[in-house]
Design a protein around this motif. Structure first.
Motif, PDB file in Angstrom:
ATOM      1  N   ARG A  86       1.293  -1.241   0.163  1.00 33.47           N
ATOM      2  CA  ARG A  86      -0.018  -0.225  -0.203  1.00 33.47           C
ATOM      3  C   ARG A  86       1.324   1.477  -0.205  1.00 33.47           C
ATOM      4  O   ARG A  86       1.864   0.915   0.465  1.00 33.47           O
ATOM      5  CB  ARG A  86      -1.139   0.496   1.123  1.00 33.47           C
ATOM      6  CG  ARG A  86      -2.235  -1.661   0.971  1.00 33.47           C
ATOM      7  CD  ARG A  86      -2.940  -1.088  -0.027  1.00 33.47           C
ATOM      8  NE  ARG A  86      -4.053  -1.938   0.649  1.00 33.47           N
ATOM      9  CZ  ARG A  86      -4.037  -3.285  -0.426  1.00 33.47           C
ATOM     10  NH1 ARG A  86      -2.856  -3.350  -1.068  1.00 33.47           N
ATOM     11  NH2 ARG A  86      -4.380  -4.089  -0.010  1.00 33.47           N
ATOM     12  N   ASP A 134       9.121  -4.116  -5.013  1.00 29.90           N
ATOM     13  CA  ASP A 134       9.075  -5.161  -4.581  1.00 29.90           C
ATOM     14  C   ASP A 134      10.303  -5.198  -3.773  1.00 29.90           C
ATOM     15  O   ASP A 134      10.529  -5.549  -3.015  1.00 29.90           O
ATOM     16  CB  ASP A 134       9.361  -5.909  -6.123  1.00 29.90           C
ATOM     17  CG  ASP A 134       8.082  -6.307  -6.867  1.00 29.90           C
ATOM     18  OD1 ASP A 134       6.831  -5.726  -6.546  1.00 29.90           O
ATOM     19  OD2 ASP A 134       8.133  -6.500  -8.054  1.00 29.90           O
ATOM     20  N   ASN A 184       4.633 -10.587  -3.997  1.00 25.68           N
ATOM     21  CA  ASN A 184       4.189 -10.702  -5.442  1.00 25.68           C
ATOM     22  C   ASN A 184       5.653 -10.215  -6.098  1.00 25.68           C
ATOM     23  O   ASN A 184       6.212  -9.813  -5.705  1.00 25.68           O
ATOM     24  CB  ASN A 184       2.971  -9.623  -5.954  1.00 25.68           C
ATOM     25  CG  ASN A 184       1.372 -10.646  -5.212  1.00 25.68           C
ATOM     26  OD1 ASN A 184       1.055 -11.448  -5.907  1.00 25.68           O
ATOM     27  ND2 ASN A 184       1.525 -10.357  -3.954  1.00 25.68           N
ATOM     28  N   ASP A 202      -0.042 -16.759  -9.673  1.00 23.40           N
ATOM     29  CA  ASP A 202      -0.661 -16.024  -9.246  1.00 23.40           C
ATOM     30  C   ASP A 202      -2.250 -15.449 -10.279  1.00 23.40           C
ATOM     31  O   ASP A 202      -1.910 -15.595 -11.569  1.00 23.40           O
ATOM     32  CB  ASP A 202       0.107 -14.683  -8.903  1.00 23.40           C
ATOM     33  CG  ASP A 202      -0.822 -14.107  -8.382  1.00 23.40           C
ATOM     34  OD1 ASP A 202      -2.308 -14.133  -7.358  1.00 23.40           O
ATOM     35  OD2 ASP A 202      -0.748 -12.697  -7.320  1.00 23.40           O
ATOM     36  N   ASP A 203      -3.347 -15.548  -9.981  1.00 23.07           N
ATOM     37  CA  ASP A 203      -4.414 -15.315 -10.667  1.00 23.07           C
ATOM     38  C   ASP A 203      -4.467 -16.090 -11.874  1.00 23.07           C
ATOM     39  O   ASP A 203      -5.005 -15.254 -12.969  1.00 23.07           O
ATOM     40  CB  ASP A 203      -3.901 -13.560 -11.601  1.00 23.07           C
ATOM     41  CG  ASP A 203      -3.931 -12.937 -10.304  1.00 23.07           C
ATOM     42  OD1 ASP A 203      -4.705 -12.997  -9.271  1.00 23.07           O
ATOM     43  OD2 ASP A 203      -2.434 -11.221 -10.645  1.00 23.07           O
ATOM     44  N   GLU A 243     -14.706 -15.420  -0.236  1.00 27.64           N
ATOM     45  CA  GLU A 243     -15.695 -14.669   0.620  1.00 27.64           C
ATOM     46  C   GLU A 243     -16.863 -15.262   1.767  1.00 27.64           C
ATOM     47  O   GLU A 243     -18.471 -14.490   2.182  1.00 27.64           O
ATOM     48  CB  GLU A 243     -16.426 -13.306   0.401  1.00 27.64           C
ATOM     49  CG  GLU A 243     -15.737 -12.296  -1.341  1.00 27.64           C
ATOM     50  CD  GLU A 243     -16.065 -11.736  -2.419  1.00 27.64           C
ATOM     51  OE1 GLU A 243     -17.061 -11.524  -2.183  1.00 27.64           O
ATOM     52  OE2 GLU A 243     -15.271 -10.869  -2.583  1.00 27.64           O
ATOM     53  N   TRP A 279     -12.115 -12.764   2.049  1.00 29.56           N
ATOM     54  CA  TRP A 279     -12.459 -11.728   2.936  1.00 29.56           C
ATOM     55  C   TRP A 279     -13.024 -12.567   3.913  1.00 29.56           C
ATOM     56  O   TRP A 279     -13.017 -12.210   5.499  1.00 29.56           O
ATOM     57  CB  TRP A 279     -13.488 -10.982   2.562  1.00 29.56           C
ATOM     58  CG  TRP A 279     -12.816  -9.886   1.473  1.00 29.56           C
ATOM     59  CD1 TRP A 279     -11.485  -9.754   1.502  1.00 29.56           C
ATOM     60  CD2 TRP A 279     -13.228  -9.311   0.699  1.00 29.56           C
ATOM     61  NE1 TRP A 279     -10.804  -8.653   0.877  1.00 29.56           N
ATOM     62  CE2 TRP A 279     -12.259  -8.382   0.455  1.00 29.56           C
ATOM     63  CE3 TRP A 279     -14.841  -8.550   0.275  1.00 29.56           C
ATOM     64  CZ2 TRP A 279     -12.480  -7.045  -1.135  1.00 29.56           C
ATOM     65  CZ3 TRP A 279     -14.703  -7.788  -0.567  1.00 29.56           C
ATOM     66  CH2 TRP A 279     -13.486  -7.308  -0.994  1.00 29.56           C
TER      67      TRP A 279
HETATM   68  P1  C2E Z   1      -3.147 -10.496  -6.447  1.00 30.17           P
HETATM   69  O1  C2E Z   1      -1.704 -10.593  -5.733  1.00 30.17           O
HETATM   70  O2  C2E Z   1      -4.051 -11.496  -6.632  1.00 30.17           O
HETATM   71  O3  C2E Z   1      -3.604  -9.999  -4.871  1.00 30.17           O
HETATM   72  C1  C2E Z   1      -5.437 -10.371  -4.370  1.00 30.17           C
HETATM   73  C2  C2E Z   1      -6.241  -9.486  -4.192  1.00 30.17           C
HETATM   74  O4  C2E Z   1      -7.312  -9.407  -4.147  1.00 30.17           O
HETATM   75  C3  C2E Z   1      -5.945  -7.863  -3.023  1.00 30.17           C
HETATM   76  O5  C2E Z   1      -5.856  -6.737  -3.994  1.00 30.17           O
HETATM   77  C4  C2E Z   1      -6.369  -8.207  -2.085  1.00 30.17           C
HETATM   78  O6  C2E Z   1      -7.160  -7.613  -1.731  1.00 30.17           O
HETATM   79  C5  C2E Z   1      -8.092  -9.007  -2.629  1.00 30.17           C
HETATM   80  N1  C2E Z   1      -8.711  -9.342  -2.166  1.00 30.17           N
HETATM   81  C6  C2E Z   1      -8.498 -10.693  -1.538  1.00 30.17           C
HETATM   82  N2  C2E Z   1      -9.521 -11.785  -0.944  1.00 30.17           N
HETATM   83  C7  C2E Z   1     -10.825 -11.151  -1.541  1.00 30.17           C
HETATM   84  C8  C2E Z   1     -12.129 -11.126  -1.484  1.00 30.17           C
HETATM   85  O7  C2E Z   1     -12.066 -12.320  -1.216  1.00 30.17           O
HETATM   86  N3  C2E Z   1     -12.758 -10.420  -2.772  1.00 30.17           N
HETATM   87  C9  C2E Z   1     -12.125  -9.087  -3.220  1.00 30.17           C
HETATM   88  N4  C2E Z   1     -12.825  -9.371  -3.846  1.00 30.17           N
HETATM   89  N5  C2E Z   1     -11.167  -9.119  -2.899  1.00 30.17           N
HETATM   90  C10 C2E Z   1     -10.100 -10.000  -2.540  1.00 30.17           C
HETATM   91  P2  C2E Z   1      -5.255  -5.907  -3.316  1.00 30.17           P
HETATM   92  O8  C2E Z   1      -4.016  -5.508  -2.560  1.00 30.17           O
HETATM   93  O9  C2E Z   1      -5.522  -4.406  -3.395  1.00 30.17           O
HETATM   94  O10 C2E Z   1      -3.283  -5.844  -4.587  1.00 30.17           O
HETATM   95  C11 C2E Z   1      -3.935  -6.087  -6.112  1.00 30.17           C
HETATM   96  C12 C2E Z   1      -3.098  -6.419  -6.935  1.00 30.17           C
HETATM   97  O11 C2E Z   1      -1.805  -5.746  -6.458  1.00 30.17           O
HETATM   98  C13 C2E Z   1      -2.710  -7.949  -6.336  1.00 30.17           C
HETATM   99  O12 C2E Z   1      -3.231  -8.894  -6.533  1.00 30.17           O
HETATM  100  C14 C2E Z   1      -1.013  -8.470  -7.436  1.00 30.17           C
HETATM  101  O13 C2E Z   1      -1.075  -8.364  -8.172  1.00 30.17           O
HETATM  102  C15 C2E Z   1      -1.000  -6.710  -6.685  1.00 30.17           C
HETATM  103  N6  C2E Z   1       0.398  -6.792  -5.821  1.00 30.17           N
HETATM  104  C16 C2E Z   1       0.156  -6.155  -4.506  1.00 30.17           C
HETATM  105  N7  C2E Z   1       1.305  -6.104  -3.847  1.00 30.17           N
HETATM  106  C17 C2E Z   1       2.130  -5.958  -4.842  1.00 30.17           C
HETATM  107  C18 C2E Z   1       3.606  -5.888  -4.807  1.00 30.17           C
HETATM  108  O14 C2E Z   1       3.872  -5.890  -3.204  1.00 30.17           O
HETATM  109  N8  C2E Z   1       4.718  -6.227  -6.328  1.00 30.17           N
HETATM  110  C19 C2E Z   1       4.175  -6.228  -6.778  1.00 30.17           C
HETATM  111  N9  C2E Z   1       4.662  -6.542  -7.654  1.00 30.17           N
HETATM  112  N10 C2E Z   1       2.030  -6.434  -7.116  1.00 30.17           N
HETATM  113  C20 C2E Z   1       2.049  -6.445  -6.072  1.00 30.17           C
END
Ligand code: C2E
Ligand code: MG
Ligand code: MG
Ligand code: MG
Length: 275
Positions: A64, A92, A118, A180-181, A240, A259
């Motif tokens: 964040r 990172d 990540n 991932d994903d 969820e 969640w």
């Molecule tokens: P991600 O790695 O696929 O992380 C999962 C995302 O889904 C996270 O969003 C998390 O908050 C959200 N999530 C988890 N559980 C639920 C749920 O039950 N419902 C819903 N609707 N959402 C859920 P976040 O934290 O906004 O991160 C988004 C993406 O940003 C991450 O997807 C990842 O691809 C990237 N990211 C985050 N931190 C880093 C980092 O340190 N480095 C890099 N390169 N990418 C990052």
């Protein structure tokens, strides 16, 4: 008339492009400032073991920005720009420092929790990243085997010699590399054999309709079977509801995150158990 419409559309398009360029410049500025002023923060989201009573087994580090004006910024607002500008390497790297620090703390208190992080393809393109990681794991006595590195499909599709070497270095210190994903990109099975992956995370878009749609159930069950056939541990993302969790458990899914089990939270709020 038709001509005027066309011109209006062009003007609108130009305006939209300018807003886009502007917001990208602002995002870049925010990332640069955060890197400079210690404005990055990591939140942790629980990952539970569906085969062991939903016990907390790992936590994913999610970055964040603490923006002085706008408060907390989620990665969706700055990660793309950080990738385009190459700033993601620094992001990172900072996150990884936090991950290792936190891991040492949890270990020191007697927890066996794993930590997931990540890592962008851009970051793996920098030989120094994996190198430094290996070095700090060795020099601090942190446990490499507790590290889970999450890469995207894109990384495996573009797999270069440098990236392969970086991933190899992660593996050599005992870290696990996973995808991932899964399911959001090309979802081609061909590249799953390009690098030995230890785990696979099923994207939340597949999880949504679980237990309510035979089609969704069939797809996820097939993905779990595929991952297991490749010897991978499967984690479902975005869980969820109880229905989704119970459906996944019945299908033999190993782990879940979402969640239902906890939102991303500060390390002190994470229910870590110490022995
Ligand atoms: P991600 O790695 O696929 O992380 C999962 C995302 O889904 C996270 O969003 C998390 O908050 C959200 N999530 C988890 N559980 C639920 C749920 O039950 N419902 C819903 N609707 N959402 C859920 P976040 O934290 O906004 O991160 C988004 C993406 O940003 C991450 O997807 C990842 O691809 C990237 N990211 C985050 N931190 C880093 C980092 O340190 N480095 C890099 N390169 N990418 C990052
Ligand atoms: Mg989010
Ligand atoms: Mg992730
Ligand atoms: Mg994901």
């Amino acid at each position: 008339r038709a001509k005027d419409d066309g011109r209006d559309r062009c003007a609108l398009y130009d305006a939209a492009m300018q807003i886009d360029a502007q917001s990208r410049r602002e995002a870049e500025h925010k990332v640069r400032r955060a890197l400079r002023t210690n404005g990055l923060r990591v939140l942790w989201q629980p990952i539970v073991d569906l085969r062991d009573d939903d016990r907390l087994v790992a936590a994913e580090a999610l970055v964040r920005i603490d923006d002085p004006v706008e408060g907390t910024l989620e990665p969706g607002t700055f990660v793309d720009t950080a990738e385009d500008t190459g700033l993601i390497v620094d992001v990172d790297t900072w996150v990884l420092g936090e991950v290792l620090r936190q891991l040492r703390e949890w270990r020191g208190k007697g927890s066996g929790i794993q930590v997931s992080f990540n890592v962008s393809g851009k970051t793996l393109e920098h030989p120094a990243f994996a190198h430094r990681l290996a070095h700090s794991v060795e020099s601090t006595g942190a446990s490499g085997a507790s590290l889970l590195a999450e890469v995207t499909e894109r990384t495996l599709i573009d797999l270069s010699t440098t990236t392969r070497a970086s991933l190899g270095e992660l593996r050599s210190i005992g870290a696990r590399v996973g995808l991932d994903d899964f399911g959001t990109g090309y979802s081609s099975l061909a590249y799953l054999d390009r690098f030995p992956l230890s785990f696979l995370k099923i994207d939340m878009s597949f999880v949504r309709d679980l237990g309510r749609s035979d089609r969704a159930d069939a797809v996820v069950e097939a993905l779990i079977g595929l991952a297991h056939a490749h010897g991978m541990v499967v984690t479902a993302e975005g869980v969820e509801t109880r229905l989704q969790a119970e459906t996944l458990r019945r299908m033999g899914c190993d782990r879940a995150q979402g969640w239902l089990f906890g939102r991303p939270m500060t390390a002190t709020k994470l229910p870590v158990r110490y022995s």
